[in-house]
Design an enzyme around this catalytic site. Structure first.
Site, short mmCIF file in Angstrom:
data_model
loop_
_atom_site.label_atom_id
_atom_site.label_comp_id
_atom_site.label_asym_id
_atom_site.label_seq_id
_atom_site.Cartn_x
_atom_site.Cartn_y
_atom_site.Cartn_z
CG ASP A 1 -7.80 -2.91 2.85
OD1 ASP A 1 -7.19 -3.39 1.87
OD2 ASP A 1 -7.76 -1.69 3.11
CB SER A 2 -3.38 -2.88 3.82
OG SER A 2 -4.00 -2.03 2.87
CB CYS B 1 -6.19 -5.95 0.73
SG CYS B 1 -4.61 -5.22 0.31
CD GLU C 1 -5.14 5.86 3.34
OE1 GLU C 1 -4.57 6.35 4.33
OE2 GLU C 1 -5.13 4.66 3.06
CB CYS D 1 -5.82 -0.06 -5.81
SG CYS D 1 -5.29 0.64 -4.23
CG HIS E 1 -7.14 3.64 -1.20
ND1 HIS E 1 -6.75 2.39 -0.79
CD2 HIS E 1 -6.92 4.48 -0.15
CE1 HIS E 1 -6.31 2.45 0.46
NE2 HIS E 1 -6.41 3.71 0.87
N1 DGL Z 1 -5.50 -2.06 0.05
C1 DGL Z 1 -4.42 -1.96 -0.90
C2 DGL Z 1 -4.82 -2.63 -2.22
O1 DGL Z 1 -5.98 -2.74 -2.55
C3 DGL Z 1 -3.99 -0.53 -1.14
C4 DGL Z 1 -3.28 0.11 0.04
C5 DGL Z 1 -1.98 -0.57 0.41
O2 DGL Z 1 -1.01 -0.55 -0.37
O3 DGL Z 1 -1.94 -1.14 1.49
O4 DGL Z 1 -3.97 -3.07 -2.94
#
Ligand code: DGL
Length: 288
Positions: free
Chosen positions: A13-14, A76, A155, A187, A189
């Site tokens: 993930d990011s 992600c 977050e 997403c 989060h």
């Molecule tokens: N992990 C990203 C997503 O699910 C969200 C956070 C980001 O923009 O890096 O799209």
């Protein structure tokens, strides 16, 4: 040589958001080993161009391959939207992302064929949820809404805050006018904000959690490919490895608030060391 069935699954993930996917894999597939990478030095991905996200994803995948993973889950949503097809084409092992699993479920549970998708700007602009949904339900009308503020609020830990409720309420207004009966939390989060989405969207809207659905899909995939882990591969501390590109301690603190057990060590690596062939810059992650 192909990785054996007791090899770990690679998840990336990011940053920290993909831990919602890691958590579901731990719950649903407790026998599986996992190597998680969070690109904490370069997040967010949701505001970046398609080519940048592809380049980052390639580097991460190259790192995960050094861990001899047997399959990869792109946790992600943005990286799934931008890079899944390229990564699938380039890798000799199974690779899945969060979009298809969630779209399949949403396409089958909607009764009025009106489905909302919330996610980052890049995910919504890619149109990939819409494309996937149409494969499972050709009558589906899909309405996307980018909700960029929600990653920061999650977050910050403001999961049940009146400010978060106000922001979700503003974002959902457009979708409510469209009378969607199903909403994909597209997403990483957003599953953390599930109760706020529930409160604002109301009881009649079915919420689809891609993290849950992709863990289910992973279980099915491993079974089908004869890759399910056989035998005992150790306790949590031995089964799971966590890597990040920056701020390991902060990652560790966040992880310990959402995972079912405390993670001990998080290792920081220089992900740029895993650079692969460069792509041309310029193209953005827009509707294809
Ligand atoms: N992990 C990203 C997503 O699910 C969200 C956070 C980001 O923009 O890096 O799209």
């Amino acid at each position: 040589m192909a990785a054996g069935s007791n090899a770990p699954v690679g998840v990336f993930d990011s940053g920290v958001g993909g831990l919602t996917v890691a958590r579901e894999i731990m719950r649903q597939l407790p026998e599986e080993r996992m190597v998680y990478f969070g690109d904490t030095a370069r997040l967010p991905y949701g505001t970046k161009s398609k080519n940048t996200v592809i380049r980052f994803s390639r580097q991460i995948v190259r790192f995960l391959m050094t861990k001899e993973v047997k399959a990869i889950v792109i946790a992600c949503n943005t990286a799934t939207a931008c890079a899944l097809e390229e990564i699938q084409r380039e890798l000799p092992i199974p690779v899945i992302g969060v979009i298809d699993a969630a779209a399949r479920v949403a396409g089958s549970v909607t009764k009025n064929n009106r489905v909302g998708v919330v996610g980052t700007t890049a995910t919504i602009e890619s149109g990939m949820y819409e494309k996937a949904l149409r494969q499972y339900n050709e009558k589906a009308e899909v309405y996307g809404k980018a909700c960029p503020l929600l990653v920061s609020l999650a977050e910050e830990g403001w999961l049940h805050d009146t400010i978060t409720e106000e922001v979700v309420s503003r974002y959902l207004k457009d979708l409510q006018y469209k009378s969607v009966d199903t909403l994909i939390l597209g997403c990483t989060h957003y599953p953390l904000l599930r109760s706020t989405f529930r409160k604002i969207a109301g009881e009649d809207v079915t919420l689809v959690n891609p993290a849950y659905e992709v863990a289910m899909e992973l279980g099915e995939l491993l079974g089908r490919e004869g890759l399910s882990c056989r035998g005992d591969v150790g306790r949590a501390g031995e089964k799971y490895e966590f890597f990040v590109s920056d701020a390991a301690e902060k990652f560790c603190d966040f992880a310990n608030t959402i995972l079912p057990y405390d993670i001990g060590a998080v290792q920081q690596i220089d992900i740029e060391d895993f650079e692969t062939e460069d792509l041309r810059e310029g193209e953005t992650c827009r509707r294809m």
